[in-house]
Design a protein around this motif. Sequence first.
Motif, PDB file in Angstrom:
ATOM      1  N   SER A 122       0.824  -1.253  -0.054  1.00  0.00           N
ATOM      2  CA  SER A 122      -0.067   0.064   0.027  1.00  0.00           C
ATOM      3  C   SER A 122       0.949   1.260   0.026  1.00  0.00           C
ATOM      4  O   SER A 122       1.918   1.138   0.586  1.00  0.00           O
ATOM      5  N   GLY A 125      -2.240   7.853  -0.170  1.00  0.00           N
ATOM      6  CA  GLY A 125      -2.785   8.422  -1.357  1.00  0.00           C
ATOM      7  C   GLY A 125      -2.223   9.995  -1.288  1.00  0.00           C
ATOM      8  O   GLY A 125      -2.274  10.548  -2.166  1.00  0.00           O
ATOM      9  N   ARG A 128       3.384  13.099  -2.073  1.00  0.00           N
ATOM     10  CA  ARG A 128       3.866  13.673  -3.303  1.00  0.00           C
ATOM     11  C   ARG A 128       5.272  13.900  -3.541  1.00  0.00           C
ATOM     12  O   ARG A 128       6.024  13.502  -2.468  1.00  0.00           O
ATOM     13  N   THR A 159       0.963   7.964 -11.829  1.00  0.00           N
ATOM     14  CA  THR A 159      -0.269   7.369 -12.121  1.00  0.00           C
ATOM     15  C   THR A 159       0.287   6.060 -13.018  1.00  0.00           C
ATOM     16  O   THR A 159       1.466   5.767 -13.642  1.00  0.00           O
ATOM     17  N   ILE A 165       1.785  12.733 -10.407  1.00  0.00           N
ATOM     18  CA  ILE A 165       0.369  13.143  -9.475  1.00  0.00           C
ATOM     19  C   ILE A 165       0.568  14.429  -9.137  1.00  0.00           C
ATOM     20  O   ILE A 165       1.701  14.796  -8.447  1.00  0.00           O
ATOM     21  N   ARG A 188      -2.668  18.572  -2.800  1.00  0.00           N
ATOM     22  CA  ARG A 188      -2.951  17.255  -2.584  1.00  0.00           C
ATOM     23  C   ARG A 188      -4.383  16.862  -2.911  1.00  0.00           C
ATOM     24  O   ARG A 188      -4.507  15.677  -3.121  1.00  0.00           O
ATOM     25  N   ASN A 192      -4.571  15.080  -9.756  1.00  0.00           N
ATOM     26  CA  ASN A 192      -5.079  14.412 -10.962  1.00  0.00           C
ATOM     27  C   ASN A 192      -4.837  12.977 -11.183  1.00  0.00           C
ATOM     28  O   ASN A 192      -5.228  12.633 -12.250  1.00  0.00           O
ATOM     29  N   GLY A 193      -4.835  12.112 -10.061  1.00  0.00           N
ATOM     30  CA  GLY A 193      -4.996  10.690 -10.390  1.00  0.00           C
ATOM     31  C   GLY A 193      -4.684  10.049  -9.131  1.00  0.00           C
ATOM     32  O   GLY A 193      -4.378  10.453  -7.925  1.00  0.00           O
ATOM     33  N   THR A 194      -4.570   8.718  -9.365  1.00  0.00           N
ATOM     34  CA  THR A 194      -4.166   7.693  -8.149  1.00  0.00           C
ATOM     35  C   THR A 194      -2.893   7.129  -8.265  1.00  0.00           C
ATOM     36  O   THR A 194      -2.288   6.832  -9.363  1.00  0.00           O
ATOM     37  N   VAL A 195      -2.217   7.102  -6.961  1.00  0.00           N
ATOM     38  CA  VAL A 195      -0.847   6.435  -7.120  1.00  0.00           C
ATOM     39  C   VAL A 195      -0.823   5.245  -7.485  1.00  0.00           C
ATOM     40  O   VAL A 195      -1.396   4.176  -7.219  1.00  0.00           O
ATOM     41  N   ASP A 196       0.065   4.871  -8.603  1.00  0.00           N
ATOM     42  CA  ASP A 196       0.392   3.704  -9.173  1.00  0.00           C
ATOM     43  C   ASP A 196       1.870   3.379  -8.877  1.00  0.00           C
ATOM     44  O   ASP A 196       2.132   2.106  -8.557  1.00  0.00           O
TER      45      ASP A 196
END
Length: 239
Positions: A122, A125, A128, A159, A165, A188, A192-196
Motif C-alpha cells: 500500500s 494516497g 507527493r 499514475t 501526480i 494534494r 489528478n490521479g491515483t498513485v500507481d
Amino acid sequence: MNRRRQASIGLSAAVLAGVLVYGVYELQLRQIRLEETVQVVASKAFIGAGTRLGQEHLTMLTLPRSAVATEMLTDVKDAIGMETAIPLGSNEPLLAWKIGKYRLLPSKGQSTFQIPREYVKSIAGGIRAGDEVLVYLSGEETTSRKMYERPVTVAGVKTAANIEIDDPKNPNLLSLADGDKEAMYASRRDANGTVDSVNLNLTEEQWLMLDSACKEGKAKLIIASIGTTIRGAGEEVTR
C-alpha cells in the motif's frame, strides 16, 4: 573633624561620579560595538555536501558589518531543512547559494530507485514528490517492522499512465519551494490521479535491504506519509 568629613564626602562623591561616567561610557561603547557587528548563520563544524541541515548543525557568528555579504543568512529558520550543495567548513557563514531545498535529487551517496509494483502492499494516497515517508515491511511469514529508522525522500509519484501526480493548476512542488503549506494541502486534495508507482531516493545499502526483503514475495512494503502541520485561519492542525 567637619573638614575631614566634608573631604571624605567629597571624595566619595567624586568616586561615585567617576564610576557613573565610566558605566555610561561602557554602555555607549557596547552599543556602538553592537551597531557595528551583525550576527549571521554559520556551520558549527564541517558539514559534507548533501547534508540536510538541522539546529544541531548551525550556530550564530558575529561579524563586522563591513564583512557581511548580502547572501549571508541572518536567521537560523531560513537554513533548517535545507540541504548543502557543497561542503561547509567549521564556523563558515552560510551563503544562500550554498544550500537548497530541492530534495528530489538524490543526496550524496544516494540514487533514485523506482519501487517495483509487486513489492508494494500500500501507498498513502496523499504522498507527493518531495515528501519524506516512512517505509514498513509487512508479511505473513515475517514480523511487521520499520524498514528504515529514518524517513526517506520521495523523488516522484506517478499514475498508471506514467503522469506525475499533482494539481496542474497549483503544482505541489512550487508550493513546497515557497514554503506555502496551505497551497500544498490544496494541491494534494485536487490531485489528478491515483498513485500507481513511487520513486525513492535511497542509498545502495537501503535498496539492497529492501530488495532482499521483498524479492521472494513473502513480504511487501507499506509506504506511509508523515503528519504535516498546516497553519491557517489562526490555528494549527496536524494531520
